[in-house]
Design a protein around this motif. Structure first.
Motif, PDB file in Angstrom:
ATOM      1  N   GLU A 163       0.808  -1.217   0.000  1.00  0.00           N
ATOM      2  CA  GLU A 163       0.000   0.000   0.000  1.00  0.00           C
ATOM      3  C   GLU A 163       0.846   1.275   0.000  1.00  0.00           C
ATOM      4  O   GLU A 163       0.670   2.173   0.829  1.00  0.00           O
ATOM      5  N   LEU A 164       1.761   1.351  -0.946  1.00  0.00           N
ATOM      6  CA  LEU A 164       2.524   2.575  -1.185  1.00  0.00           C
ATOM      7  C   LEU A 164       1.555   3.713  -1.514  1.00  0.00           C
ATOM      8  O   LEU A 164       0.575   3.529  -2.234  1.00  0.00           O
ATOM      9  N   ASP A 165       1.837   4.892  -0.991  1.00  0.00           N
ATOM     10  CA  ASP A 165       0.960   6.045  -1.181  1.00  0.00           C
ATOM     11  C   ASP A 165       1.299   6.740  -2.502  1.00  0.00           C
ATOM     12  O   ASP A 165       2.358   7.371  -2.615  1.00  0.00           O
ATOM     13  N   PRO A 166       0.427   6.682  -3.504  1.00  0.00           N
ATOM     14  CA  PRO A 166       0.739   7.301  -4.791  1.00  0.00           C
ATOM     15  C   PRO A 166       0.755   8.825  -4.736  1.00  0.00           C
ATOM     16  O   PRO A 166       1.218   9.466  -5.688  1.00  0.00           O
ATOM     17  N   ALA A 167       0.259   9.406  -3.640  1.00  0.00           N
ATOM     18  CA  ALA A 167       0.277  10.853  -3.486  1.00  0.00           C
ATOM     19  C   ALA A 167       1.544  11.351  -2.808  1.00  0.00           C
ATOM     20  O   ALA A 167       1.709  12.563  -2.625  1.00  0.00           O
ATOM     21  N   ASP A 168       2.440  10.446  -2.422  1.00  0.00           N
ATOM     22  CA  ASP A 168       3.691  10.817  -1.757  1.00  0.00           C
ATOM     23  C   ASP A 168       4.805  10.864  -2.804  1.00  0.00           C
ATOM     24  O   ASP A 168       5.261   9.820  -3.279  1.00  0.00           O
ATOM     25  N   PRO A 169       5.277  12.054  -3.180  1.00  0.00           N
ATOM     26  CA  PRO A 169       6.304  12.142  -4.231  1.00  0.00           C
ATOM     27  C   PRO A 169       7.572  11.368  -3.894  1.00  0.00           C
ATOM     28  O   PRO A 169       8.193  10.773  -4.785  1.00  0.00           O
ATOM     29  N   ALA A 170       7.971  11.354  -2.602  1.00  0.00           N
ATOM     30  CA  ALA A 170       9.183  10.625  -2.213  1.00  0.00           C
ATOM     31  C   ALA A 170       9.004   9.128  -2.413  1.00  0.00           C
ATOM     32  O   ALA A 170       9.923   8.434  -2.870  1.00  0.00           O
ATOM     33  N   ALA A 171       7.812   8.620  -2.070  1.00  0.00           N
ATOM     34  CA  ALA A 171       7.539   7.191  -2.243  1.00  0.00           C
ATOM     35  C   ALA A 171       7.554   6.807  -3.717  1.00  0.00           C
ATOM     36  O   ALA A 171       8.106   5.761  -4.106  1.00  0.00           O
ATOM     37  N   VAL A 172       6.959   7.628  -4.560  1.00  0.00           N
ATOM     38  CA  VAL A 172       6.902   7.332  -5.991  1.00  0.00           C
ATOM     39  C   VAL A 172       8.302   7.394  -6.604  1.00  0.00           C
ATOM     40  O   VAL A 172       8.685   6.528  -7.410  1.00  0.00           O
ATOM     41  N   ALA A 173       9.092   8.405  -6.212  1.00  0.00           N
ATOM     42  CA  ALA A 173      10.460   8.510  -6.745  1.00  0.00           C
ATOM     43  C   ALA A 173      11.294   7.304  -6.336  1.00  0.00           C
ATOM     44  O   ALA A 173      12.100   6.784  -7.132  1.00  0.00           O
ATOM     45  N   TRP A 174      11.122   6.851  -5.117  1.00  0.00           N
ATOM     46  CA  TRP A 174      11.821   5.655  -4.614  1.00  0.00           C
ATOM     47  C   TRP A 174      11.401   4.421  -5.415  1.00  0.00           C
ATOM     48  O   TRP A 174      12.236   3.605  -5.807  1.00  0.00           O
ATOM     49  N   ALA A 175      10.099   4.283  -5.652  1.00  0.00           N
ATOM     50  CA  ALA A 175       9.602   3.121  -6.400  1.00  0.00           C
ATOM     51  C   ALA A 175      10.190   3.080  -7.806  1.00  0.00           C
ATOM     52  O   ALA A 175      10.519   2.003  -8.326  1.00  0.00           O
ATOM     53  N   VAL A 191       6.782  -8.215 -10.809  1.00  0.00           N
ATOM     54  CA  VAL A 191       6.855  -7.169  -9.791  1.00  0.00           C
ATOM     55  C   VAL A 191       5.548  -6.383  -9.775  1.00  0.00           C
ATOM     56  O   VAL A 191       5.004  -6.023 -10.825  1.00  0.00           O
ATOM     57  N   THR A 192       5.060  -6.085  -8.573  1.00  0.00           N
ATOM     58  CA  THR A 192       3.849  -5.285  -8.415  1.00  0.00           C
ATOM     59  C   THR A 192       4.022  -4.347  -7.242  1.00  0.00           C
ATOM     60  O   THR A 192       5.014  -4.403  -6.507  1.00  0.00           O
ATOM     61  N   ILE A 193       3.051  -3.479  -7.059  1.00  0.00           N
ATOM     62  CA  ILE A 193       2.926  -2.634  -5.875  1.00  0.00           C
ATOM     63  C   ILE A 193       1.475  -2.712  -5.438  1.00  0.00           C
ATOM     64  O   ILE A 193       0.566  -2.445  -6.226  1.00  0.00           O
ATOM     65  N   ALA A 194       1.243  -3.086  -4.185  1.00  0.00           N
ATOM     66  CA  ALA A 194      -0.121  -3.183  -3.684  1.00  0.00           C
ATOM     67  C   ALA A 194      -0.692  -1.791  -3.464  1.00  0.00           C
ATOM     68  O   ALA A 194      -0.042  -0.929  -2.871  1.00  0.00           O
ATOM     69  N   MET A 195      -1.911  -1.572  -3.944  1.00  0.00           N
ATOM     70  CA  MET A 195      -2.578  -0.288  -3.805  1.00  0.00           C
ATOM     71  C   MET A 195      -3.758  -0.422  -2.861  1.00  0.00           C
ATOM     72  O   MET A 195      -4.558  -1.355  -2.969  1.00  0.00           O
ATOM     73  N   SER A 196      -3.875   0.507  -1.948  1.00  0.00           N
ATOM     74  CA  SER A 196      -4.938   0.455  -0.958  1.00  0.00           C
ATOM     75  C   SER A 196      -6.290   0.738  -1.590  1.00  0.00           C
ATOM     76  O   SER A 196      -6.393   1.380  -2.645  1.00  0.00           O
ATOM     77  N   GLY A 197      -7.335   0.296  -0.901  1.00  0.00           N
ATOM     78  CA  GLY A 197      -8.678   0.623  -1.352  1.00  0.00           C
ATOM     79  C   GLY A 197      -8.928   2.115  -1.337  1.00  0.00           C
ATOM     80  O   GLY A 197      -9.680   2.643  -2.162  1.00  0.00           O
ATOM     81  N   ALA A 198      -8.295   2.835  -0.397  1.00  0.00           N
ATOM     82  CA  ALA A 198      -8.465   4.287  -0.331  1.00  0.00           C
ATOM     83  C   ALA A 198      -7.883   4.961  -1.564  1.00  0.00           C
ATOM     84  O   ALA A 198      -8.450   5.915  -2.110  1.00  0.00           O
ATOM     85  N   ALA A 199      -6.725   4.492  -2.024  1.00  0.00           N
ATOM     86  CA  ALA A 199      -6.126   5.046  -3.246  1.00  0.00           C
ATOM     87  C   ALA A 199      -6.968   4.698  -4.455  1.00  0.00           C
ATOM     88  O   ALA A 199      -7.148   5.513  -5.366  1.00  0.00           O
ATOM     89  N   GLY A 200      -7.495   3.473  -4.496  1.00  0.00           N
ATOM     90  CA  GLY A 200      -8.418   3.045  -5.528  1.00  0.00           C
ATOM     91  C   GLY A 200      -7.876   3.141  -6.937  1.00  0.00           C
ATOM     92  O   GLY A 200      -6.667   3.166  -7.180  1.00  0.00           O
ATOM     93  N   SER A 201      -8.799   3.229  -7.887  1.00  0.00           N
ATOM     94  CA  SER A 201      -8.408   3.246  -9.293  1.00  0.00           C
ATOM     95  C   SER A 201      -7.629   4.507  -9.648  1.00  0.00           C
ATOM     96  O   SER A 201      -6.713   4.455 -10.482  1.00  0.00           O
ATOM     97  N   LYS A 206      -2.340   6.772 -11.246  1.00  0.00           N
ATOM     98  CA  LYS A 206      -1.204   7.662 -10.971  1.00  0.00           C
ATOM     99  C   LYS A 206       0.102   6.870 -10.945  1.00  0.00           C
ATOM    100  O   LYS A 206       1.121   7.304 -11.503  1.00  0.00           O
ATOM    101  N   ILE A 207       0.101   5.707 -10.297  1.00  0.00           N
ATOM    102  CA  ILE A 207       1.306   4.878 -10.254  1.00  0.00           C
ATOM    103  C   ILE A 207       1.664   4.378 -11.653  1.00  0.00           C
ATOM    104  O   ILE A 207       2.833   4.366 -12.052  1.00  0.00           O
ATOM    105  N   LYS A 208       0.674   3.985 -12.421  1.00  0.00           N
ATOM    106  CA  LYS A 208       0.936   3.512 -13.779  1.00  0.00           C
ATOM    107  C   LYS A 208       1.623   4.598 -14.598  1.00  0.00           C
ATOM    108  O   LYS A 208       2.606   4.348 -15.314  1.00  0.00           O
TER     109      LYS A 208
END
Length: 488
Positions: A163-175, A191-201, A206-208
């Protein structure tokens, strides 16, 4: 009530009973190396369970490693029809940036026990982690964890983070930097990244977009939304990540916040919706409820609902949801009482709930049943702008465009007044009421058992449906029994 359409989601295989403590990595290495395509195919059909021991959740699974309990639990999962298990790995427990041999050995033992119980393994890395600025350290740690399994057929995929936060720029840059590291360490592991239900589609989209240069092999959606709208929500997620495959890596509902009966119906709805959408891997969270103190000191430990998502209670006994999951995984019919159509389920094991109880609460009673021992009673009810009090449930099968739904129930009254009916209510994907239809009204006064029937086609935009047994402005008493609900 037997469901009109039960979808077979998988085939059973023979239960393996080899010793859980024999490390068969050497024999795995002598066979043909697995391919990315083969592993990805396994990911998309995996009958996977999320797992921590009931007494040792999260990091305690590793710090208080109990191979006897774990092996017994994996055998229980296999008996349900599971063929895969998810293991979550924590830098804080394993040691960082260099994993401790003691803990990598525990992971190897877990993989061996899983394999000997007929289960493949999905590894999820970097849980309880936010050290996104340390790319060098996290790269070294990830390589050390993943590399031993690059050609191990028992491991079918790697999740970079839970459940990486797609709204966190540091997390996305790290990924962006870590996905190539995982590919280098194990080129044939999806390889995948699990997305939370809160982040949703929206979060998955955004991660894609962010990872366009190094795309994920598949997307892992943690579905905890309204199960009545599951098909529409899953299709939104599919559209967000297309053409990449989608799996439901977690789903479920806590019996701390709802009944065991609703938990069973929830999972049945999600499994059926996923099947209609063409998603073939649905992973319930989790095998067991957690005992008091099982979750280490953390924000999670303070959330009461986190302790009661299990298919089994803390004493090991099965909740009704376990039978639903077994039916889905083994391609057999769901239990006929999933929707409790005649109200005969034990206390706490019905998916029905009251609506507007302040105007007159529906209650289960004995002594006036049409069949069996139980019926549902409403007495001295009111009515307001929101409607009439009722007893309601959502079907297991998902709503699809163009389908016509028909509900029937038997009702009888004593000195009844007002309007007593069976009704269908339609909702969009956001839970907004779109309208509905009602049966003829039960005649006033005292009546015998009378069948009430209503039919309605799904309107444009419909994603969810509820059937209501309702009685408003009734100064007398009515009873309902023997409900049927089907689509055509």
């Amino acid at each position: 009530m037997r469901k009109a359409a039960v979808l077979a989601l998988g085939l059973t295989t023979a239960l393996l009973t080899a010793s859980p403590l024999v490390d068969d990595r050497a024999s795995a290495a002598t066979t043909a190396a697995p391919t990315l395509a083969g592993r990805l195919a396994s990911v998309q059909t995996a009958k996977q369970i999320n797992y921590y021991p009931s007494a040792n959740g999260w990091t305690r699974m590793w710090t208080s490693f109990d191979p006897v309990t774990i092996n017994a639990d994996l055998a229980k999962a296999r008996a349900l029809g599971a063929d895969s298990v998810r293991a979550i790995v924590f830098p804080s427990a394993f040691g960082y940036p260099t994993p401790k041999p003691e803990y990598t050995s525990k992971l190897a033992q877990f993989v061996t026990m899983a394999g000997n119980n007929g289960l493949t393994v999905k590894l999820t890395l970097f849980d309880w982690w936010n050290g996104y600025t340390d790319v060098a350290g996290s790269s070294a740690w990830a390589r050390a964890i993943v590399s031993p399994y690059r050609d191990d057929k028992r491991v079918i995929s790697i999740g970079l983070q839970n459940e990486l936060d797609p709204a966190d720029p540091a997390a996305v840059a790290w990924a962006k930097k870590l996905v190539p590291v995982l590919r280098s360490a194990a080129p044939a592991l999806p390889v995948t990244i699990a997305m939370s239900g809160a982040a949703g589609s929206a979060g998955m989209a955004k991660i894609k977009s962010a990872l366009a240069a190094t795309p994920l092999d598949y997307y892992d959606y943690h579905f905890y939304g309204n199960s009545e709208n599951a098909l529409a929500l899953i299709r939104q997620a599919q559209a967000a990540v297309a053409p990449a495959p989608l799996v439901l890596g977690e789903t479920g509902v806590s019996t701390q916040s709802t009944s065991e009966g609703e938990q069973a119906a929830y999972l049945a709805r999600v499994f059926q919706a996923a099947a209609v959408a063409g998603v073939r891997s649905v992973a319930p969270w989790t095998l067991h409820d957690f005992r008091a103190g099982a979750i280490p000191t953390s924000a999670v430990a303070k959330i009461a609902s986190q302790y009661a998502f299990g298919l089994h209670r803390t004493d090991g006994s099965a909740k009704p949801a376990a039978a639903v999951v077994k039916a889905a995984w083994t391609g057999t019919a769901y239990p006929s009482n999933v929707l409790d159509p005649s109200f005969e389920n034990a206390a706490g094991q019905t998916p029905w709930s009251t609506y507007l109880p302040e105007l007159g609460a529906a209650t289960k009673v004995q002594g006036t049943a049409r069949t069996g021992k139980w019926s549902v009673q409403l007495s001295n009810t009111g009515k307001n702008a929101s409607g009439s009090p009722s007893y309601r449930v959502a079907p297991v099968a998902p709503v699809v465009p163009g389908a016509t739904w028909r509900a029937e129930a038997y009702a009888r009254g004593t000195a009844a007044t007002g309007a007593t009916q069976v009704a269908l209510s339609w909702f969009d994907v956001n839970g907004r009421w779109l309208g509905g239809a009602s049966s003829a009204t039960l005649p006033a006064g005292t009546t015998g058992w009378t069948k009430l029937t209503v039919s309605s086609a799904a309107p444009a935009g419909a994603a969810g449906l509820q059937v209501h047994l309702k009685s408003g402005d009734n100064k007398g008493t009515v009873w309902f029994d023997d409900v049927t609900l089907a689509a055509s």
